[in-house]
Write a protein that holds these residues in place. Structure first.
Motif, PDB file in Angstrom:
ATOM      1  N   ALA A 121      78.380  49.525  87.835  1.00 58.36           N
ATOM      2  CA  ALA A 121      79.484  50.456  88.054  1.00 58.36           C
ATOM      3  C   ALA A 121      80.744  49.675  88.405  1.00 58.36           C
ATOM      4  CB  ALA A 121      79.121  51.430  89.162  1.00 58.36           C
ATOM      5  N   LEU A 122      81.837  49.906  87.670  1.00 56.76           N
ATOM      6  CA  LEU A 122      83.083  49.172  87.861  1.00 56.76           C
ATOM      7  C   LEU A 122      84.137  49.996  88.585  1.00 56.76           C
ATOM      8  CD1 LEU A 122      83.381  47.532  84.324  1.00 56.76           C
ATOM      9  CD2 LEU A 122      82.262  46.630  86.374  1.00 56.76           C
ATOM     10  N   GLY A 123      83.834  51.256  88.883  1.00 53.40           N
ATOM     11  CA  GLY A 123      84.801  52.126  89.527  1.00 53.40           C
ATOM     12  C   GLY A 123      85.661  52.865  88.526  1.00 53.40           C
ATOM     13  N   ASN A 124      86.283  53.968  88.965  1.00 49.24           N
ATOM     14  CA  ASN A 124      87.173  54.775  88.118  1.00 49.24           C
ATOM     15  C   ASN A 124      86.445  55.256  86.864  1.00 49.24           C
ATOM     16  OD1 ASN A 124      89.579  56.071  87.493  1.00 49.24           O
ATOM     17  ND2 ASN A 124      90.408  54.308  86.376  1.00 49.24           N
ATOM     18  N   ARG A 125      85.157  55.635  87.027  1.00 46.37           N
ATOM     19  CA  ARG A 125      84.309  56.185  85.955  1.00 46.37           C
ATOM     20  C   ARG A 125      84.070  55.193  84.817  1.00 46.37           C
ATOM     21  NH1 ARG A 125      87.237  59.785  83.620  1.00 46.37           N
ATOM     22  NH2 ARG A 125      89.130  59.625  84.860  1.00 46.37           N
ATOM     23  N   ARG A 126      84.163  53.893  85.127  1.00 46.75           N
ATOM     24  CA  ARG A 126      83.911  52.852  84.134  1.00 46.75           C
ATOM     25  C   ARG A 126      82.621  52.110  84.479  1.00 46.75           C
ATOM     26  NH1 ARG A 126      87.207  48.770  84.064  1.00 46.75           N
ATOM     27  NH2 ARG A 126      87.242  48.409  81.813  1.00 46.75           N
ATOM     28  N   PHE A 127      81.894  51.677  83.414  1.00 45.65           N
ATOM     29  CA  PHE A 127      80.607  51.011  83.586  1.00 45.65           C
ATOM     30  C   PHE A 127      80.489  49.869  82.579  1.00 45.65           C
ATOM     31  CE2 PHE A 127      80.228  55.408  84.802  1.00 45.65           C
ATOM     32  CZ  PHE A 127      79.519  55.384  85.990  1.00 45.65           C
ATOM     33  N   ARG A 128      79.769  48.840  82.979  1.00 46.11           N
ATOM     34  CA  ARG A 128      79.412  47.768  82.054  1.00 46.11           C
ATOM     35  C   ARG A 128      77.927  47.887  81.754  1.00 46.11           C
ATOM     36  NH1 ARG A 128      80.692  43.569  84.792  1.00 46.11           N
ATOM     37  NH2 ARG A 128      82.696  43.086  83.806  1.00 46.11           N
ATOM     38  N   LEU A 129      77.595  48.023  80.463  1.00 44.10           N
ATOM     39  CA  LEU A 129      76.202  48.111  80.024  1.00 44.10           C
ATOM     40  C   LEU A 129      75.783  46.771  79.431  1.00 44.10           C
ATOM     41  CD1 LEU A 129      76.254  51.568  78.149  1.00 44.10           C
ATOM     42  CD2 LEU A 129      76.042  51.121  80.612  1.00 44.10           C
ATOM     43  N   THR A 130      74.764  46.155  79.989  1.00 41.67           N
ATOM     44  CA  THR A 130      74.189  44.950  79.410  1.00 41.67           C
ATOM     45  C   THR A 130      73.110  45.378  78.435  1.00 41.67           C
ATOM     46  OG1 THR A 130      74.608  43.696  81.431  1.00 41.67           O
ATOM     47  CG2 THR A 130      73.016  42.771  79.885  1.00 41.67           C
ATOM     48  N   LEU A 131      73.168  44.827  77.200  1.00 40.89           N
ATOM     49  CA  LEU A 131      72.326  45.320  76.120  1.00 40.89           C
ATOM     50  C   LEU A 131      71.233  44.329  75.751  1.00 40.89           C
ATOM     51  CD1 LEU A 131      75.072  46.751  73.735  1.00 40.89           C
ATOM     52  CD2 LEU A 131      73.953  47.866  75.685  1.00 40.89           C
ATOM     53  N   ALA A 132      70.109  44.866  75.297  1.00 41.39           N
ATOM     54  CA  ALA A 132      69.052  44.052  74.715  1.00 41.39           C
ATOM     55  C   ALA A 132      69.478  43.606  73.320  1.00 41.39           C
ATOM     56  CB  ALA A 132      67.747  44.840  74.649  1.00 41.39           C
ATOM     57  N   ALA A 133      68.752  42.608  72.781  1.00 44.13           N
ATOM     58  CA  ALA A 133      69.139  42.022  71.492  1.00 44.13           C
ATOM     59  C   ALA A 133      69.097  43.048  70.363  1.00 44.13           C
ATOM     60  CB  ALA A 133      68.239  40.833  71.175  1.00 44.13           C
ATOM     61  N   ASP A 134      68.209  44.054  70.458  1.00 43.93           N
ATOM     62  CA  ASP A 134      68.061  45.030  69.370  1.00 43.93           C
ATOM     63  C   ASP A 134      68.835  46.318  69.617  1.00 43.93           C
ATOM     64  OD1 ASP A 134      66.558  45.862  71.505  1.00 43.93           O
ATOM     65  OD2 ASP A 134      64.757  46.360  70.347  1.00 43.93           O
ATOM     66  N   ALA A 135      69.750  46.330  70.560  1.00 45.80           N
ATOM     67  CA  ALA A 135      70.499  47.541  70.883  1.00 45.80           C
ATOM     68  C   ALA A 135      71.457  47.903  69.758  1.00 45.80           C
ATOM     69  CB  ALA A 135      71.262  47.348  72.192  1.00 45.80           C
ATOM     70  N   ASP A 136      71.714  49.209  69.592  1.00 43.22           N
ATOM     71  CA  ASP A 136      72.615  49.731  68.563  1.00 43.22           C
ATOM     72  C   ASP A 136      73.733  50.501  69.261  1.00 43.22           C
ATOM     73  OD1 ASP A 136      73.873  51.395  66.610  1.00 43.22           O
ATOM     74  OD2 ASP A 136      72.154  51.096  65.283  1.00 43.22           O
ATOM     75  N   ASN A 137      74.964  50.008  69.131  1.00 42.35           N
ATOM     76  CA  ASN A 137      76.088  50.656  69.808  1.00 42.35           C
ATOM     77  C   ASN A 137      76.273  52.104  69.353  1.00 42.35           C
ATOM     78  OD1 ASN A 137      76.462  48.166  70.931  1.00 42.35           O
ATOM     79  ND2 ASN A 137      78.378  47.706  69.873  1.00 42.35           N
ATOM     80  N   GLY A 138      76.050  52.352  68.068  1.00 35.32           N
ATOM     81  CA  GLY A 138      76.210  53.704  67.547  1.00 35.32           C
ATOM     82  C   GLY A 138      75.228  54.677  68.171  1.00 35.32           C
ATOM     83  N   VAL A 139      73.981  54.245  68.331  1.00 33.92           N
ATOM     84  CA  VAL A 139      72.969  55.107  68.942  1.00 33.92           C
ATOM     85  C   VAL A 139      73.326  55.405  70.390  1.00 33.92           C
ATOM     86  CG1 VAL A 139      70.548  55.216  69.668  1.00 33.92           C
ATOM     87  CG2 VAL A 139      71.143  54.336  67.397  1.00 33.92           C
ATOM     88  N   ILE A 140      73.817  54.396  71.111  1.00 30.32           N
ATOM     89  CA  ILE A 140      74.196  54.589  72.513  1.00 30.32           C
ATOM     90  C   ILE A 140      75.344  55.598  72.603  1.00 30.32           C
ATOM     91  CG2 ILE A 140      75.211  53.455  74.519  1.00 30.32           C
ATOM     92  CD1 ILE A 140      73.658  50.932  73.708  1.00 30.32           C
ATOM     93  N   ALA A 141      76.358  55.454  71.751  1.00 30.28           N
ATOM     94  CA  ALA A 141      77.481  56.388  71.765  1.00 30.28           C
ATOM     95  C   ALA A 141      77.023  57.807  71.446  1.00 30.28           C
ATOM     96  CB  ALA A 141      78.542  55.930  70.764  1.00 30.28           C
ATOM     97  N   GLU A 142      76.109  57.929  70.472  1.00 32.23           N
ATOM     98  CA  GLU A 142      75.613  59.256  70.083  1.00 32.23           C
ATOM     99  C   GLU A 142      74.863  59.925  71.234  1.00 32.23           C
ATOM    100  OE1 GLU A 142      72.737  62.158  68.943  1.00 32.23           O
ATOM    101  OE2 GLU A 142      72.169  60.065  69.378  1.00 32.23           O
ATOM    102  N   ARG A 143      74.056  59.153  71.983  1.00 34.29           N
ATOM    103  CA  ARG A 143      73.305  59.717  73.115  1.00 34.29           C
ATOM    104  C   ARG A 143      74.250  60.148  74.231  1.00 34.29           C
ATOM    105  NH1 ARG A 143      67.793  58.355  73.025  1.00 34.29           N
ATOM    106  NH2 ARG A 143      67.190  58.436  70.810  1.00 34.29           N
TER     107      ARG A 143
END
Length: 306
Positions: free
Chosen positions: A252-274
């Motif tokens: 959690a970075l504050g002001n409703r911002r977050f940093r997501l650390t991803l696995a090697a097989d992560a798909d940015n599009g799938v994360i955005a869709e969820r």
């Protein structure tokens, strides 16, 4: 077949102080390896052991298959070394100094002229042969230091802080020279300038408190450190974000911002869709890669050391 240097489990003690604690690393021909670490991490001691200036308390070093402890002279002939302060004689000309170094390195009498010409050409010293070293700029003195390290065509070149004290133009020129050396030699580079490592090195090793805490190629570092910066209008709790597919950690970075650390097989599009499906309302999504500096700080900070 390309293995040039192999260091296995080396240790060194200064009295009760364990300066180097079980360090193991390897270097292939044609590769530039950056050795990093905060002050007191054990880098300089490791490099002195590698160059034969200091005996290890334990462990072994092999260079081109030869064990350094059993073949000290043969392995030192395969090494070229530039310490942080170049070992120069200010009252000699560049040609006189390089001839002296060629004789020390037992370059054959009939080969010394060509060896000097080759080293000067690679280091951009063709027009400085008759100049006194003491009258040269800091950048050209560094070039002379590198020239003495490669005059005998060593298999491995060890450079300790080669751009220390140089101006930006000189730093760029020395970086180009290091990249060129990496084509024909193995190069071990120690520096505090992290962008320099990212520009010239193929692999990175980080030491902290005498131990090797990181050893990867820059490509693997970037792949492993992929992440996303997101901002949400209606953020859930961190546990819900951590359950998104391919997310391995959430900060959690504050002001409703977050940093997501991803696995090697992560798909940015799938994360955005969820995120959209859950109704968290995605305001911002920025792909990012963890910089070498952030990795360095994370591995060598007080909390990581503890």
């Amino acid at each position: 077949m390309n293995l040039l240097l192999e260091i296995k489990n080396i240790h060194h003690w200064y009295g009760d102080f364990h300066a180097v604690d079980g360090v193991s690393l390897s270097l292939d021909r044609g590769q530039v390896l950056g050795l990093l670490g905060p002050n007191g991490a054990g880098k300089s001691t490791t490099m002195r052991i590698l160059c034969g200036a200091l005996a290890a308390t334990g462990g072994s070093i092999r260079l081109q298959g030869l064990e350094m402890a059993r073949h000290p002279l043969a392995t030192r002939r395969l090494l070229g070394y530039l310490p942080e302060t170049p070992p120069l004689y200010a009252n000699l000309t560049v040609d006189e100094y390089l001839l002296f170094c060629a004789r020390l390195r037992r370059v054959g009498r009939h080969q010394r002229g060509s060896a000097m010409s080759r080293a000067k050409s690679r280091c951009g010293l063709e027009r400085t042969g008759r100049r006194l070293i003491g009258n040269l700029s800091k950048g050209y003195q560094q070039r002379v230091g590198i020239a003495q390290a490669i005059i005998h065509e060593p298999a491995l070149v060890v450079l300790d802080e080669p751009t220390s004290g140089l101006d930006p133009n000189q730093i760029r020129e020395i970086r180009d020279l290091i990249r060129d050396l990496g084509n024909d030699h193995g190069v071990l580079l120690s520096t505090h300038i992290l962008p320099e490592v990212e520009m010239v090195c193929d692999r990175v090793c980080i030491m902290n408190q005498g131990k090797l805490v990181f050893s990867e190629s820059l490509g693997q570092l970037q792949q492993a450190a992929a992440g996303l910066l997101i901002r949400l209008q209606q953020p859930p709790d961190i546990e819900s974000l951590a359950e998104l597919p391919g997310v391995s950690a959430v900060d959690a970075l504050g002001n409703r911002r977050f940093r997501l650390t991803l696995a090697a097989d992560a798909d940015n599009g799938v994360i955005a869709e969820r995120i959209i499906r859950h109704g968290w309302i995605l305001d911002e999504l920025i792909p990012q890669q963890l910089a070498l500096e952030q990795t360095f700080v994370r591995l060598t900070s007080g909390s990581a050391a503890a």
